[in-house]
Design a protein around this motif. Structure first.
Motif, PDB file in Angstrom:
ATOM      1  N   VAL A 472       2.198  35.279  17.196  1.00 25.88           N
ATOM      2  CA  VAL A 472       3.603  36.642  16.847  1.00 25.88           C
ATOM      3  C   VAL A 472       4.673  36.352  17.823  1.00 25.88           C
ATOM      4  O   VAL A 472       6.140  36.873  17.441  1.00 25.88           O
ATOM      5  CB  VAL A 472       2.521  37.642  16.445  1.00 25.88           C
ATOM      6  N   ILE A 473       4.231  36.091  18.914  1.00 27.20           N
ATOM      7  CA  ILE A 473       5.582  36.571  20.065  1.00 27.20           C
ATOM      8  C   ILE A 473       6.475  35.174  19.676  1.00 27.20           C
ATOM      9  O   ILE A 473       7.802  35.737  19.612  1.00 27.20           O
ATOM     10  CB  ILE A 473       5.058  36.167  21.128  1.00 27.20           C
ATOM     11  N   LYS A 474       6.024  34.063  19.434  1.00 30.21           N
ATOM     12  CA  LYS A 474       6.575  32.671  19.161  1.00 30.21           C
ATOM     13  C   LYS A 474       7.006  33.038  17.988  1.00 30.21           C
ATOM     14  O   LYS A 474       8.674  33.209  18.346  1.00 30.21           O
ATOM     15  CB  LYS A 474       5.698  31.961  18.826  1.00 30.21           C
ATOM     16  N   TRP A 475       7.375  33.449  16.591  1.00 30.31           N
ATOM     17  CA  TRP A 475       8.036  34.212  15.452  1.00 30.31           C
ATOM     18  C   TRP A 475       9.041  34.982  15.700  1.00 30.31           C
ATOM     19  O   TRP A 475      10.197  35.474  15.435  1.00 30.31           O
ATOM     20  CB  TRP A 475       7.659  33.861  14.410  1.00 30.31           C
ATOM     21  N   SER A 476       8.027  36.314  16.656  1.00 32.52           N
ATOM     22  CA  SER A 476       9.073  37.511  16.979  1.00 32.52           C
ATOM     23  C   SER A 476      10.267  36.693  17.547  1.00 32.52           C
ATOM     24  O   SER A 476      11.703  37.382  17.058  1.00 32.52           O
ATOM     25  CB  SER A 476       8.554  38.578  17.163  1.00 32.52           C
ATOM     26  N   ALA A 477       9.862  36.297  18.776  1.00 30.96           N
ATOM     27  CA  ALA A 477      11.100  35.518  19.924  1.00 30.96           C
ATOM     28  C   ALA A 477      12.013  35.058  18.502  1.00 30.96           C
ATOM     29  O   ALA A 477      13.216  35.058  18.764  1.00 30.96           O
ATOM     30  CB  ALA A 477      10.476  34.889  20.423  1.00 30.96           C
ATOM     31  N   VAL A 478      11.816  34.241  17.535  1.00 30.44           N
ATOM     32  CA  VAL A 478      12.783  33.330  16.662  1.00 30.44           C
ATOM     33  C   VAL A 478      13.611  34.040  15.634  1.00 30.44           C
ATOM     34  O   VAL A 478      14.900  34.559  15.919  1.00 30.44           O
ATOM     35  CB  VAL A 478      12.106  32.742  15.621  1.00 30.44           C
ATOM     36  N   CYS A 549       3.865  45.397  18.026  1.00 29.73           N
ATOM     37  CA  CYS A 549       4.840  45.907  19.209  1.00 29.73           C
ATOM     38  C   CYS A 549       5.809  44.373  18.884  1.00 29.73           C
ATOM     39  O   CYS A 549       7.181  44.508  19.302  1.00 29.73           O
ATOM     40  CB  CYS A 549       4.048  46.141  20.749  1.00 29.73           C
ATOM     41  N   ALA A 550       4.620  43.401  19.357  1.00 30.93           N
ATOM     42  CA  ALA A 550       5.695  42.389  19.617  1.00 30.93           C
ATOM     43  C   ALA A 550       6.712  42.119  17.990  1.00 30.93           C
ATOM     44  O   ALA A 550       7.816  41.986  18.109  1.00 30.93           O
ATOM     45  CB  ALA A 550       5.029  41.500  19.515  1.00 30.93           C
ATOM     46  N   SER A 551       6.444  42.549  16.302  1.00 27.01           N
ATOM     47  CA  SER A 551       6.915  42.338  15.645  1.00 27.01           C
ATOM     48  C   SER A 551       8.573  43.157  15.651  1.00 27.01           C
ATOM     49  O   SER A 551       9.101  43.294  15.390  1.00 27.01           O
ATOM     50  CB  SER A 551       6.086  42.982  14.371  1.00 27.01           C
ATOM     51  N   ASN A 552       7.794  44.545  15.975  1.00 28.31           N
ATOM     52  CA  ASN A 552       8.778  45.985  16.044  1.00 28.31           C
ATOM     53  C   ASN A 552       9.626  45.227  17.577  1.00 28.31           C
ATOM     54  O   ASN A 552      11.425  45.257  16.947  1.00 28.31           O
ATOM     55  CB  ASN A 552       8.634  46.761  16.943  1.00 28.31           C
ATOM     56  N   ILE A 553       9.498  44.947  18.146  1.00 29.46           N
ATOM     57  CA  ILE A 553      11.091  43.927  19.286  1.00 29.46           C
ATOM     58  C   ILE A 553      11.101  42.626  18.871  1.00 29.46           C
ATOM     59  O   ILE A 553      13.190  43.045  18.652  1.00 29.46           O
ATOM     60  CB  ILE A 553      10.486  43.308  20.107  1.00 29.46           C
ATOM     61  N   GLY A 554      11.467  41.761  18.021  1.00 30.84           N
ATOM     62  CA  GLY A 554      12.181  41.545  16.556  1.00 30.84           C
ATOM     63  C   GLY A 554      12.671  41.874  15.929  1.00 30.84           C
ATOM     64  O   GLY A 554      13.912  42.112  15.970  1.00 30.84           O
ATOM     65  N   ARG A 555      12.483  43.134  15.466  1.00 40.35           N
ATOM     66  CA  ARG A 555      13.052  43.895  14.664  1.00 40.35           C
ATOM     67  C   ARG A 555      14.245  44.763  15.377  1.00 40.35           C
ATOM     68  O   ARG A 555      15.383  45.179  14.511  1.00 40.35           O
ATOM     69  CB  ARG A 555      11.786  45.590  13.671  1.00 40.35           C
TER      70      ARG A 555
END
Length: 589
Positions: A472-478, A549-555
């Motif tokens: 999830v970190i990887k795809w949120s970073a993408v 949290c990781a998803s929200n950083i991507g958002r």
């Protein structure tokens, strides 16, 4: 190569590649035998030519932020909040009826959008379990459902980890393969279908087609002014800007509280509780902001490293975006520190440092040796020692409060970050344009999300979570990298920087800029599908918190960069968000 599938990217945030290690080996310190030295007269080297991003200064001084007061987090308001919370709980109990499932789902949706769902996790879980069992578990019930029940139920159930098959929407088509007229004419149903379609995972063509059809239909109705209800029109316009799933919950609630107030079916107790809770959270966040402002003032990077971005309040917005709930104050403070340091060190690599200096700095970070730092230029010494002191301070907090020594893990994540930045600096100095895959493999580390997530959460949680968070970190970073590039590339390329995702894809495939941007936007959709799959598969409540949290950083990338580089140079709308969220309290209830 006509296109690149995002699923083929072998992104790695934990360690540099073997090729990278081979490349770096030539820069490590070697041992030489002592030889006689001939003294020769030398001339002083010319001063380095350094770029500048000309970032405007911060508008928020530490003195001003420290003056922010707290005047409602007292027993009176706590009592009022508790009373309102109990009233809302009773409303949930009353509305959670299997006889009226759509009303129950609409209530759950309002709780999420108002930002108060975290108070009622058990009640919401019970409502969704009841609705799933009565209406969604048995496939024979699907064709009997109201369109809104089906679409809103699909979205909320998937949001909470239920895997409802996409085939639930097969019956929206007529015999010719088109969309039924009854679906086309139901504005609220179209809106709910549109929002539901963004919860797709890989290979769900029905949802992909639904997203395209509903998006086109809603845009046409908005343009032709075919939406009579003003509240519905506002929701449609808001959703077409960004769907609910792509929005940052804490800032969405700020918008929705105002929209909810104007609805004809507004429940006063919900509005009053949401507004009071917003105020009380705001004051908690002000205390977090004051804490990090003292840290930032003590670090003095804003004075000593004037080439870097002085963006404390903007960085704090990212921490609130990650998680706004009151009990996560330590995490918000650590996220803010990580975001602030990432941005300044990014400016060291992208703007100010020479290649020779960057190689020196990277080697010092790799060794994490304060003695080796003595050989760095003055500005890099300040940078390294500030980083070292902050990491050790946060690590000490974890050691005495959690009993875990996590500093080596954090140092490793910073090493990966600096090594990836050095790769980009070498690309820039050699004029190399990477393929899109090369670029993403490296730049999803330089975007900083692995540090922003792993550093603070290592420092307040079990380090074993890191392995389970990797996907999830990887795809949120993408997601963050692509949203960042779409917004910031013009300014960065103008001052001299490596090609970004759009330019890499154009160079690789020969397509137009418009086509390249469309491809990048399609990769954002694919990244969300990967994130959705990971979240639906996760059954651990603790891990779900960190995934969110990781998803929200991507958002936050989309929230921040949809109008350009408004982190580097905040526009009026962004400043208004800051003023409203952190500085102005809503009227008292």
């Amino acid at each position: 190569m006509a296109s690149i599938s995002i699923s083929c990217l072998a992104l790695n945030f934990c360690s540099p590649s073997r090729a990278w290690r081979r490349n770096m080996s030539g820069f490590r310190k070697k041992s030489y035998s002592r030889q006689p030295v001939m003294m020769v007269k030398t001339t002083e080297a010319p001063p380095a030519v350094r770029r500048s991003a000309h970032y405007p200064p911060s508008e928020w001084s530490d003195d001003f932020l420290q003056s922010l007061g707290s005047n409602s987090a007292d027993q009176k308001h706590k009592t009022t909040s508790d009373n309102l919370k109990e009233k809302v709980r009773n409303i949930i109990f009353k509305e959670a009826s299997p006889e009226n499932p759509l009303r129950a789902l609409e209530l759950v949706d309002d709780l999420h959008r108002l930002g108060i769902s975290y108070h009622f996790k058990d009640e919401i879980s019970n409502v969704l379990t009841m609705i799933y069992t009565c209406y969604f578990e048995a496939h024979e019930n699907w064709n009997k459902m109201n369109l809104n029940l089906k679409a809103l139920g699909f979205r909320l159930l998937r949001q909470h980890g239920y895997h409802i098959p996409q085939e639930i929407f097969e019956d929206i088509k007529d015999e010719s393969g088109g969309i039924k007229d009854v679906v086309r004419e139901d504005i609220v149903g179209l809106l709910n279908l549109y929002e539901a379609s963004f919860y797709a995972v890989d290979d769900e063509n029905i949802l992909d087609e639904t997203r395209e059809f509903t998006s086109k239909s809603l845009k046409e109705k908005l343009e032709k002014n075919n939406i009579d209800n003003e509240s519905t029109r506002i929701l449609v316009s808001h959703a077409l800007e960004l769907p609910f799933y792509w929005r940052v919950p804490s800032f969405e609630s700020m918008w929705f509280i105002e929209a909810y107030k104007e609805r004809s079916n507004m429940i006063p107790q919900l509005f009053e509780f949401a507004q009071l809770d917003y105020n009380m959270l705001q004051e908690i966040h002000q205390e977090d902001l004051k804490h990090t402002s003292r840290w930032w003032a003590g670090l003095e990077w804003n004075q000593k490293l004037e080439f870097g971005r002085d963006r404390l309040v903007e960085s704090f917005m990212w921490s609130v975006g990650a998680n706004h709930e009151p009990q996560f104050g330590v995490l918000r403070r650590n996220v803010t520190k990580a975001v602030n340091m990432v941005n300044v060190i990014d400016d060291v690599y992208d703007v100010y440092g020479t290649l020779v200096e960057l190689e020196q700095f990277t080697e010092v970070v790799r060794r994490w040796d304060v003695l080796a730092a003595e050989g760095l230029p003055e500005y890099m010494k300040i940078c390294f020692f500030g980083l070292n002191n902050t990491v050790n301070e946060m690590g000490y907090h974890t050691l005495i409060n959690k009993g875990s020594y996590v500093v080596p893990y954090v140092q490793k994540s910073w090493t990966d970050y600096c090594e990836a930045n050095l790769v980009e600096a070498r690309w820039f100095n050699s004029g190399y344009t990477p393929t899109l895959e090369e670029y993403l493999n490296n730049s999803c580390t330089t975007v900083g999300l692995p540090i922003v997530i792993l550093c603070p959460y290592f420092l307040d949680s079990n380090v074993s979570i890191a392995e389970e968070l990797q996907n999830v970190i990887k795809w949120s970073a993408v997601l963050l990298r692509l949203a960042d590039d779409l917004g910031t590339a013009p300014a960065e390329l103008a001052r001299g920087d490596i090609p970004k995702a759009v330019q890499c894809y154009m160079h690789e495939t020969g397509v137009s800029e418009e086509k390249a941007k469309e491809h990048i936007k399609s990769l954002i959709i694919e990244a969300y599908k990967k994130i959705t799959k990971e979240r639906m598969a996760c059954k651990s409540p603790d891990l779900q918190i960190f995934m969110e949290c990781a998803s929200n950083i991507g958002r936050m990338g989309q929230f921040t960069y949809e109008r350009g580089d408004i982190f580097g140079a905040p526009d009026d709308l962004y400043k208004n968000h800051q003023i409203k969220y952190f500085l102005n309290l809503n009227p008292r209830v």
